[in-house]
Design a protein around this motif. Structure first.
Motif, PDB file in Angstrom:
ATOM      1  N   LEU A   1      58.479 -48.568   1.529  1.00 45.16           N
ATOM      2  CA  LEU A   1      58.201 -47.759   0.354  1.00 45.16           C
ATOM      3  C   LEU A   1      56.892 -48.259  -0.239  1.00 45.16           C
ATOM      4  O   LEU A   1      56.852 -49.313  -0.868  1.00 45.16           O
ATOM      5  N   PRO A   2      55.807 -47.519  -0.029  1.00 41.57           N
ATOM      6  CA  PRO A   2      54.507 -47.995  -0.523  1.00 41.57           C
ATOM      7  C   PRO A   2      54.394 -47.908  -2.040  1.00 41.57           C
ATOM      8  O   PRO A   2      55.047 -47.093  -2.682  1.00 41.57           O
ATOM      9  N   GLY A   3      53.581 -48.786  -2.604  1.00 40.80           N
ATOM     10  CA  GLY A   3      53.260 -48.731  -4.019  1.00 40.80           C
ATOM     11  C   GLY A   3      54.346 -49.208  -4.962  1.00 40.80           C
ATOM     12  O   GLY A   3      54.347 -48.842  -6.139  1.00 40.80           O
ATOM     13  N   VAL A   4      55.271 -50.043  -4.483  1.00 36.72           N
ATOM     14  CA  VAL A   4      56.387 -50.478  -5.320  1.00 36.72           C
ATOM     15  C   VAL A   4      55.890 -51.246  -6.538  1.00 36.72           C
ATOM     16  O   VAL A   4      56.282 -50.946  -7.671  1.00 36.72           O
ATOM     17  N   GLU A   5      55.034 -52.228  -6.332  1.00 36.04           N
ATOM     18  CA  GLU A   5      54.548 -53.038  -7.463  1.00 36.04           C
ATOM     19  C   GLU A   5      53.752 -52.188  -8.445  1.00 36.04           C
ATOM     20  O   GLU A   5      53.865 -52.364  -9.656  1.00 36.04           O
ATOM     21  N   ILE A   6      52.970 -51.268  -7.929  1.00 33.82           N
ATOM     22  CA  ILE A   6      52.204 -50.366  -8.804  1.00 33.82           C
ATOM     23  C   ILE A   6      53.162 -49.494  -9.615  1.00 33.82           C
ATOM     24  O   ILE A   6      52.977 -49.296 -10.818  1.00 33.82           O
ATOM     25  N   GLY A   7      54.208 -48.974  -8.976  1.00 32.04           N
ATOM     26  CA  GLY A   7      55.199 -48.160  -9.671  1.00 32.04           C
ATOM     27  C   GLY A   7      55.909 -48.925 -10.772  1.00 32.04           C
ATOM     28  O   GLY A   7      56.151 -48.392 -11.859  1.00 32.04           O
ATOM     29  N   ILE A   8      56.216 -50.203 -10.508  1.00 34.44           N
ATOM     30  CA  ILE A   8      56.887 -51.031 -11.508  1.00 34.44           C
ATOM     31  C   ILE A   8      55.962 -51.281 -12.698  1.00 34.44           C
ATOM     32  O   ILE A   8      56.363 -51.137 -13.859  1.00 34.44           O
ATOM     33  N   VAL A   9      54.712 -51.645 -12.420  1.00 32.87           N
ATOM     34  CA  VAL A   9      53.750 -51.908 -13.495  1.00 32.87           C
ATOM     35  C   VAL A   9      53.465 -50.628 -14.283  1.00 32.87           C
ATOM     36  O   VAL A   9      53.389 -50.654 -15.517  1.00 32.87           O
ATOM     37  N   LEU A  10      53.335 -49.502 -13.590  1.00 37.83           N
ATOM     38  CA  LEU A  10      53.121 -48.228 -14.295  1.00 37.83           C
ATOM     39  C   LEU A  10      54.296 -47.894 -15.210  1.00 37.83           C
ATOM     40  O   LEU A  10      54.103 -47.326 -16.288  1.00 37.83           O
ATOM     41  N   SER A  11      55.498 -48.264 -14.788  1.00 39.31           N
ATOM     42  CA  SER A  11      56.659 -47.995 -15.644  1.00 39.31           C
ATOM     43  C   SER A  11      56.533 -48.754 -16.962  1.00 39.31           C
ATOM     44  O   SER A  11      56.840 -48.205 -18.019  1.00 39.31           O
ATOM     45  N   VAL A  12      56.053 -49.984 -16.913  1.00 36.18           N
ATOM     46  CA  VAL A  12      55.887 -50.777 -18.136  1.00 36.18           C
ATOM     47  C   VAL A  12      54.819 -50.140 -19.029  1.00 36.18           C
ATOM     48  O   VAL A  12      55.015 -49.969 -20.237  1.00 36.18           O
ATOM     49  N   ILE A  13      53.704 -49.767 -18.421  1.00 37.66           N
ATOM     50  CA  ILE A  13      52.602 -49.176 -19.192  1.00 37.66           C
ATOM     51  C   ILE A  13      53.014 -47.839 -19.810  1.00 37.66           C
ATOM     52  O   ILE A  13      52.847 -47.614 -21.015  1.00 37.66           O
ATOM     53  N   LEU A  14      53.556 -46.946 -18.984  1.00 33.99           N
ATOM     54  CA  LEU A  14      53.869 -45.599 -19.465  1.00 33.99           C
ATOM     55  C   LEU A  14      55.037 -45.568 -20.447  1.00 33.99           C
ATOM     56  O   LEU A  14      55.014 -44.799 -21.415  1.00 33.99           O
ATOM     57  N   LEU A  15      56.035 -46.403 -20.227  1.00 32.33           N
ATOM     58  CA  LEU A  15      57.147 -46.459 -21.181  1.00 32.33           C
ATOM     59  C   LEU A  15      56.673 -47.040 -22.506  1.00 32.33           C
ATOM     60  O   LEU A  15      57.052 -46.552 -23.578  1.00 32.33           O
TER      61      LEU A  15
END
Length: 193
Positions: A86-100
């Protein structure tokens, strides 16, 4: 009056006691699973933010949005257990923090279904990380129950915390400021990738 205030804090104190206690058995599946969401600031911030944001939106979002996250997190955990790429897992996690954090800071509300889908996508990334990083053990079910229950508890901490903050004078401003701090923490985490 003091007695009523304490009743609001009882769930928070109970959660803190649960998190501080240790299991009698060393590294059981449940113990390893419930500790994992507490092992990184990115997971903590996102999960607490989901609870806070759902409380900020109010109505059915209070239970639907966190439930969507937990449900999709299980799906992500299954993908991680199976070592699916699953590509981009770390980016997805960090984006969740930023966007939330931004959603809280800007008091953004969406239709409950849209909010649930959005956090569900984040849940896949968080769940994948938990499943992929699972220690070698036979009991994946116990491990999953552990990380899902801690996640749900963190959502409750965020929702109860936001509820209590919103009761304060200038509570909206305080909650928005906390959301901005969350988003800034996410930006910092992004620089560490």
């Amino acid at each position: 009056m003091i007695f009523r205030t304490q009743s609001y804090l009882q769930p928070v104190f109970l959660l803190l006691i649960m998190l501080a206690s240790t299991s009698a058995q060393a590294h059981t599946g449940v113990e390893a699973g419930w500790l994992h969401p507490l092992s990184g600031v990115d997971h903590l911030l996102a999960m607490i933010a989901i609870g806070a944001w759902s409380c900020q939106m109010g109505g059915r979002a209070v239970w639907i949005v966190p439930s969507a996250f937990v449900s999709f997190m299980m799906l992500g955990g299954l993908l991680g257990f199976e070592q699916v790429d699953l590509p981009g897992v770390e980016i997805g996690i960090v984006l969740s923090v930023i966007l939330l954090g931004l959603a809280i800071a800007l008091e953004k509300t969406f239709a409950v279904a849209i909010a649930a889908i959005g956090v569900g996508i984040f849940g896949i990334f968080h769940g994948y990380a938990h499943g992929y990083e699972m220690p070698v053990m036979d009991n994946k079910l116990a491990y999953s129950a552990g990380f899902l229950s801690t996640t749900a508890a963190l959502h409750v901490v965020g929702a109860v915390g936001a509820f209590l903050v919103l009761k304060l004078p200038r509570g909206r401003v305080i909650l928005c400021t906390l959301g901005a701090i969350c988003a800034l923490c996410g930006v910092y985490l992004a620089t560490q990738l």
